[in-house]
Design a protein around this motif. Sequence first.
Motif, mmCIF file in Angstrom:
data_model
loop_
_atom_site.group_PDB
_atom_site.id
_atom_site.type_symbol
_atom_site.label_atom_id
_atom_site.label_comp_id
_atom_site.label_asym_id
_atom_site.label_seq_id
_atom_site.Cartn_x
_atom_site.Cartn_y
_atom_site.Cartn_z
ATOM 1 N N LEU A 1 10.986 -2.343 -8.044
ATOM 2 C CA LEU A 1 11.182 -0.991 -8.304
ATOM 3 C C LEU A 1 12.375 -0.285 -8.023
ATOM 4 O O LEU A 1 12.166 1.079 -7.583
ATOM 5 C CB LEU A 1 9.406 0.327 -6.866
ATOM 6 N N VAL B 1 4.254 5.125 -5.656
ATOM 7 C CA VAL B 1 4.494 5.263 -7.475
ATOM 8 C C VAL B 1 2.962 6.253 -7.822
ATOM 9 O O VAL B 1 3.720 7.368 -8.362
ATOM 10 C CB VAL B 1 3.666 4.055 -7.813
ATOM 11 N N LEU C 1 5.461 9.665 -7.877
ATOM 12 C CA LEU C 1 5.996 9.310 -8.588
ATOM 13 C C LEU C 1 5.494 9.591 -10.096
ATOM 14 O O LEU C 1 5.343 10.817 -10.603
ATOM 15 C CB LEU C 1 6.843 8.473 -8.977
ATOM 16 N N LYS C 2 4.166 9.085 -9.963
ATOM 17 C CA LYS C 2 3.300 9.353 -11.068
ATOM 18 C C LYS C 2 3.309 11.162 -11.649
ATOM 19 O O LYS C 2 3.287 12.052 -12.689
ATOM 20 C CB LYS C 2 1.905 8.638 -11.497
ATOM 21 N N THR D 1 0.650 -1.103 0.186
ATOM 22 C CA THR D 1 -0.244 0.106 0.413
ATOM 23 C C THR D 1 0.819 1.474 -0.645
ATOM 24 O O THR D 1 0.186 1.810 -0.535
ATOM 25 C CB THR D 1 -1.129 -0.005 1.153
ATOM 26 N N LEU E 1 3.784 0.972 -1.266
ATOM 27 C CA LEU E 1 4.493 1.145 -2.101
ATOM 28 C C LEU E 1 3.732 2.145 -3.348
ATOM 29 O O LEU E 1 4.623 2.710 -4.314
ATOM 30 C CB LEU E 1 4.834 0.143 -2.948
ATOM 31 N N GLY E 2 2.754 1.782 -3.328
ATOM 32 C CA GLY E 2 1.580 2.141 -4.199
ATOM 33 C C GLY E 2 0.958 3.733 -4.197
ATOM 34 O O GLY E 2 1.319 4.526 -5.013
ATOM 35 N N VAL F 1 12.949 1.619 -10.609
ATOM 36 C CA VAL F 1 11.376 3.322 -10.752
ATOM 37 C C VAL F 1 11.908 3.854 -9.983
ATOM 38 O O VAL F 1 11.962 5.395 -10.190
ATOM 39 C CB VAL F 1 10.104 2.438 -10.766
#
Lengths: 143, 116
Positions: free
Chosen positions: B95, B64, B67-68, B58, B60-61, B98
């Motif tokens: 990741l 991410v 980051l987007k 969660t 990590l989400g 990323v």
Amino acid sequence: MATVELTFSALPAHVRTARLVATAIARRTGVAEAILDEVRLAVGEACSRAVEAHRLHCPSEPVRIELRDDAGRFEVTVSDAAPSEEPKPYVLETDGAFEPDEMADLGVAVIAGLADDVEVVPGPKGMRIRMSWPASANGLAAI
Amino acid sequence: MDLKLDHHSEDSLTIVDVEGEIDVYTAPRLRELLIDLVNKGNFHLLVNMEKVDFLDSTGLGVLVGGLKRVRAHDGSLELVCTQERILKIFRITGLTKVFGIYASVEEAKEAHGRDK
């Protein structure tokens, strides 16, 4: 074979409690200290996934965990009551230009990377995630 | 342990200090902070995870997602992390390819300065 069963309401706040209980029983069962972090993370991932699924489909139903000391293995089974399909494989492109959209399946990918024995059984009446780790045969780890 | 969040700016870089556990319960607070920072024009974020005890997918989400958001403004979101237990989940999920992951805030600031 000793078994502890735990059910909890599908609330994010309870996932931490489930992690702590699982880690305490893993230590008691004889799981090596070096892999207790993996147990904690994998159980947390399975419980988080179950809680999110229940919040979408059946928020009043509890999530269930069984923790079992089984012939030198510490086995954890997390069961939910939300209809589920086979998790989509998690694939990350290596060029760094792509970031995963389907974070829900990331949890299952993490579990697969942590436990050396994992079984994910989806179904219309819920998903069952069973995972296990080696434990000392006598049940209590050397301290 | 609960989640503690703090942030401050150094030149064009916004440093977010995170302490405690990032999981399904606490991650929404980190998400809100990252969204708020981006909405206020902070597009270069450095998340200091040296005091994070626990991170799950969660969390990590949320990273991410952050980051987007910054990439949509040609920004960056990089991490400071040396703890093996936290780095492991980045490696399992790939990741590490990323996110830029640094060993210290100073190292990340130097790299950010070179990239400007």
